[in-house]
Design a protein around this motif. Structure first.
Motif, PDB file in Angstrom:
ATOM      1  N   CYS A   1      -2.372 -14.692  11.754  1.00 16.83           N
ATOM      2  CA  CYS A   1      -3.027 -13.630  10.997  1.00 16.83           C
ATOM      3  C   CYS A   1      -2.015 -12.670  10.391  1.00 16.83           C
ATOM      4  N   ILE A   2      -2.441 -12.019   9.314  1.00 18.40           N
ATOM      5  CA  ILE A   2      -1.751 -10.854   8.792  1.00 18.40           C
ATOM      6  C   ILE A   2      -2.297  -9.649   9.540  1.00 18.40           C
ATOM      7  N   LEU A   3      -1.407  -8.804  10.048  1.00 18.43           N
ATOM      8  CA  LEU A   3      -1.791  -7.648  10.851  1.00 18.43           C
ATOM      9  C   LEU A   3      -1.151  -6.388  10.286  1.00 18.43           C
ATOM     10  N   PRO A   4      -1.794  -5.240  10.415  1.00 20.40           N
ATOM     11  CA  PRO A   4      -1.167  -3.981   9.967  1.00 20.40           C
ATOM     12  C   PRO A   4       0.114  -3.725  10.757  1.00 20.40           C
ATOM     13  N   ILE A   5       1.146  -3.291  10.088  1.00 23.27           N
ATOM     14  CA  ILE A   5       2.444  -3.123  10.740  1.00 23.27           C
ATOM     15  C   ILE A   5       2.376  -2.117  11.887  1.00 23.27           C
ATOM     16  N   GLU A   6       1.449  -1.159  11.822  1.00 27.02           N
ATOM     17  CA  GLU A   6       1.337  -0.160  12.892  1.00 27.02           C
ATOM     18  C   GLU A   6       0.977  -0.773  14.230  1.00 27.02           C
ATOM     19  N   GLU A   7       0.405  -1.992  14.186  1.00 24.60           N
ATOM     20  CA  GLU A   7      -0.024  -2.615  15.433  1.00 24.60           C
ATOM     21  C   GLU A   7       1.073  -3.449  16.096  1.00 24.60           C
ATOM     22  N   TRP A   8       2.275  -3.478  15.520  1.00 28.30           N
ATOM     23  CA  TRP A   8       3.369  -4.230  16.144  1.00 28.30           C
ATOM     24  C   TRP A   8       3.547  -3.874  17.625  1.00 28.30           C
ATOM     25  N   PRO A   9       3.613  -2.591  17.995  1.00 30.68           N
ATOM     26  CA  PRO A   9       3.819  -2.282  19.410  1.00 30.68           C
ATOM     27  C   PRO A   9       2.710  -2.786  20.323  1.00 30.68           C
ATOM     28  N   HIS A  10       1.489  -2.939  19.781  1.00 32.79           N
ATOM     29  CA  HIS A  10       0.353  -3.318  20.619  1.00 32.79           C
ATOM     30  C   HIS A  10       0.264  -4.816  20.876  1.00 32.79           C
ATOM     31  N   PHE A  11       1.153  -5.582  20.262  1.00 34.23           N
ATOM     32  CA  PHE A  11       1.224  -7.016  20.574  1.00 34.23           C
ATOM     33  C   PHE A  11       2.401  -7.308  21.507  1.00 34.23           C
ATOM     34  N   ALA A  12       2.952  -6.253  22.104  1.00 34.87           N
ATOM     35  CA  ALA A  12       4.025  -6.438  23.085  1.00 34.87           C
ATOM     36  C   ALA A  12       3.552  -7.292  24.257  1.00 34.87           C
ATOM     37  N   PHE A  13       2.295  -7.133  24.657  1.00 35.08           N
ATOM     38  CA  PHE A  13       1.773  -7.916  25.787  1.00 35.08           C
ATOM     39  C   PHE A  13       1.836  -9.409  25.490  1.00 35.08           C
ATOM     40  N   ARG A  14       1.586  -9.776  24.231  1.00 40.67           N
ATOM     41  CA  ARG A  14       1.601 -11.192  23.874  1.00 40.67           C
ATOM     42  C   ARG A  14       3.023 -11.706  23.743  1.00 40.67           C
ATOM     43  N   ARG A  15       3.910 -10.887  23.213  1.00 37.36           N
ATOM     44  CA  ARG A  15       5.314 -11.290  23.126  1.00 37.36           C
ATOM     45  C   ARG A  15       5.883 -11.514  24.526  1.00 37.36           C
ATOM     46  N   ARG A  16       5.543 -10.618  25.455  1.00 33.95           N
ATOM     47  CA  ARG A  16       6.007 -10.797  26.835  1.00 33.95           C
ATOM     48  C   ARG A  16       5.442 -12.069  27.445  1.00 33.95           C
ATOM     49  N   ALA A  17       4.176 -12.344  27.157  1.00 33.42           N
ATOM     50  CA  ALA A  17       3.549 -13.551  27.702  1.00 33.42           C
ATOM     51  C   ALA A  17       4.242 -14.806  27.185  1.00 33.42           C
ATOM     52  N   TYR A  18       4.617 -14.802  25.912  1.00 31.60           N
ATOM     53  CA  TYR A  18       5.335 -15.955  25.360  1.00 31.60           C
ATOM     54  C   TYR A  18       6.716 -16.098  26.010  1.00 31.60           C
ATOM     55  N   ARG A  19       7.392 -14.969  26.209  1.00 29.35           N
ATOM     56  CA  ARG A  19       8.718 -15.047  26.829  1.00 29.35           C
ATOM     57  C   ARG A  19       8.650 -15.600  28.251  1.00 29.35           C
ATOM     58  N   ASN A  20       7.528 -15.342  28.939  1.00 31.65           N
ATOM     59  CA  ASN A  20       7.370 -15.799  30.321  1.00 31.65           C
ATOM     60  C   ASN A  20       6.649 -17.135  30.436  1.00 31.65           C
ATOM     61  N   ARG A  21       6.365 -17.741  29.298  1.00 30.03           N
ATOM     62  CA  ARG A  21       5.588 -18.986  29.295  1.00 30.03           C
ATOM     63  C   ARG A  21       6.429 -20.133  29.869  1.00 30.03           C
ATOM     64  N   PRO A  22       5.906 -20.849  30.870  1.00 30.02           N
ATOM     65  CA  PRO A  22       6.731 -21.893  31.505  1.00 30.02           C
ATOM     66  C   PRO A  22       6.756 -23.219  30.749  1.00 30.02           C
ATOM     67  N   HIS A  23       5.703 -23.520  29.978  1.00 31.13           N
ATOM     68  CA  HIS A  23       5.614 -24.833  29.332  1.00 31.13           C
ATOM     69  C   HIS A  23       5.369 -24.680  27.835  1.00 31.13           C
ATOM     70  N   TRP A  24       6.001 -25.573  27.054  1.00 32.75           N
ATOM     71  CA  TRP A  24       5.877 -25.558  25.597  1.00 32.75           C
ATOM     72  C   TRP A  24       5.627 -26.977  25.097  1.00 32.75           C
ATOM     73  N   ASN A  25       5.024 -27.060  23.926  1.00 30.45           N
ATOM     74  CA  ASN A  25       4.771 -28.379  23.331  1.00 30.45           C
ATOM     75  C   ASN A  25       6.045 -29.022  22.810  1.00 30.45           C
ATOM     76  N   HIS A  26       7.019 -28.194  22.454  1.00 30.44           N
ATOM     77  CA  HIS A  26       8.283 -28.706  21.926  1.00 30.44           C
ATOM     78  C   HIS A  26       9.438 -28.257  22.815  1.00 30.44           C
TER      79      HIS A  26
END
Length: 391
Positions: free
Chosen positions: A93-118
């Motif tokens: 999605c395209i998201l308003p730039i002001e919401e960048w800080p509020h997707f920190a939870f998802r960025r952290r979840a990706y960094r801690n993700r144990p398994h990937w398709n690639h």
């Protein structure tokens, strides 16, 4: 056991429908002064998709709300300056730039993700960051090639690395060029005051749940969770502190939550008549669409041709606050072709004709041709309305 909150309001099904339409910018005067930027802020997320028939879906979203806004203005809002960013929300999605800080939870979840398709090849991540630092912005092709073979999902090491960096928030998509992502370092693309992951998960989720409720106007927990693809337990944990208020809606059968500002002012004004992208946030969740509009819709682009009912990219027609039919469009030169038109009832004919003619003008077509109408007796009335509108 959690006690269900006491509903603050009881809404009729019609009231809920009108609240949802206004929240999505499809009831009342279009906010042309705020333009595409205003649409993005109101919706909170505009979904991207590869399919392009009349236009790509992210162009169709502001068109549906503002009318024939310039397509260059749409692209500039999304990609020029620092007004928006692309990330994983409801989908890409395209998201308003002001919401960048509020997707920190998802960025952290990706960094801690144990398994990937690639699998990420050794050294590929550091190499991509180094290239972007010295040469960026770059496409995956410019970073060393997007794919190893002709198979769509067989990504190259550099493509795996840059997509991983995008998920982590170290890299941002700053443009779509020929529909390819153009990547750059987040430190160059995101304003310094927003470039942080300081908010904890609870604060991020509380904000996104509140924004989803505001963008929906009124919705069940499942509706609100689906908006930014949150987990049910994530919504449950914060919804009481999100600013939304519990309500009941006639016929819904489940507790709903509403934006208090939407409840304070009854929705009034003119309804938009328009074609809707199947990826429009008004209708992107099928169960909600059926609950609010009594309209069952399914994107059939990925359905085998012989199994399609309404067409490859059937676009629902919104008129009078109702979904009154479907059009499967195409273009031949400067003619907008309605390959298939499905009408709910005869009185919808003028609205469908209006929607077709307005869409044709927006994409620089001077004529409209209808190939098939599911109700044969409505073919001639539709042809007459089109002739009148085109005259």
């Amino acid at each position: 056991m959690t006690t269900a909150p006491r509903p603050a309001f009881d809404l009729s099904a019609d009231e809920a429908r009108r609240i949802a339409l206004r929240a999505q910018g499809l009831l009342g005067a279009p906010d042309r002064r705020s333009g595409v930027r205003g649409v993005l802020r109101r919706l909170g997320a505009v979904q991207l998709d590869t399919i392009s028939v009349l236009a790509r879906s992210h162009e169709l979203i502001p068109y549906a709300r503002l009318g024939a806004t310039g397509r260059k203005a749409v692209e500039n809002t999304y990609w020029k300056g620092t007004q928006a960013f692309e990330y994983w929300s409801h989908a890409a999605c395209i998201l308003p730039i002001e919401e960048w800080p509020h997707f920190a939870f998802r960025r952290r979840a990706y960094r801690n993700r144990p398994h990937w398709n690639h699998e990420l090849p050794d050294g590929a991540y550091d190499q991509v960051i180094k290239q972007l630092t010295t040469e960026g912005p770059l496409t995956a092709t410019e970073l060393g090639g997007a794919k190893r073979t002709s198979e769509w999902w067989d990504w190259s090491g550099s493509k795996v690395a840059v997509e991983r960096a995008l998920m982590y928030g170290e890299v941002v998509c700053v443009e779509r060029r020929g529909w390819k992502r153009v990547y750059d370092l987040a430190e160059r693309a995101v304003p310094a005051e927003l470039l942080h992951d300081e908010l904890d998960d609870t604060e991020c989720l509380r904000r996104l749940v509140g924004l989803a409720g505001k963008s929906l106007g009124v919705g069940t927990r499942a509706d609100i969770a689906d908006y930014h693809r949150l987990k049910g337990e994530q919504v449950e944990a914060v919804i009481a502190e999100s600013g939304l208020v519990p309500v009941t809606v006639e016929g819904w059968g489940k507790l709903a939550w509403a934006d208090p500002a939407a409840l304070a002012a009854p929705p009034r004004g003119r309804h938009r008549t328009t074609l809707l992208s199947p990826f429009d946030s008004l209708i992107w969740e099928r169960a909600r669409t059926e609950r609010i509009f009594g309209f069952s819709h399914r994107l059939e682009a990925y359905v085998p041709r012989h199994k399609r009912v309404h067409g490859y990219f059937a676009m629902p027609v919104l008129a009078g606050g109702r979904l009154v039919g479907r059009v499967d469009p195409a273009r031949e030169g400067r003619t907008l072709v309605a390959r298939q038109v499905t009408l709910e009832e005869a009185r919808s004919v003028p609205a469908v004709a209006q929607a077709l003619v307005e869409a044709a003008g927006w994409v620089d077509c001077t004529d409209v041709r209808v190939e098939q109408v599911d109700a044969p007796e409505l073919r001639e009335p539709l042809a007459r309305e089109l002739a009148r509108a085109l005259a």
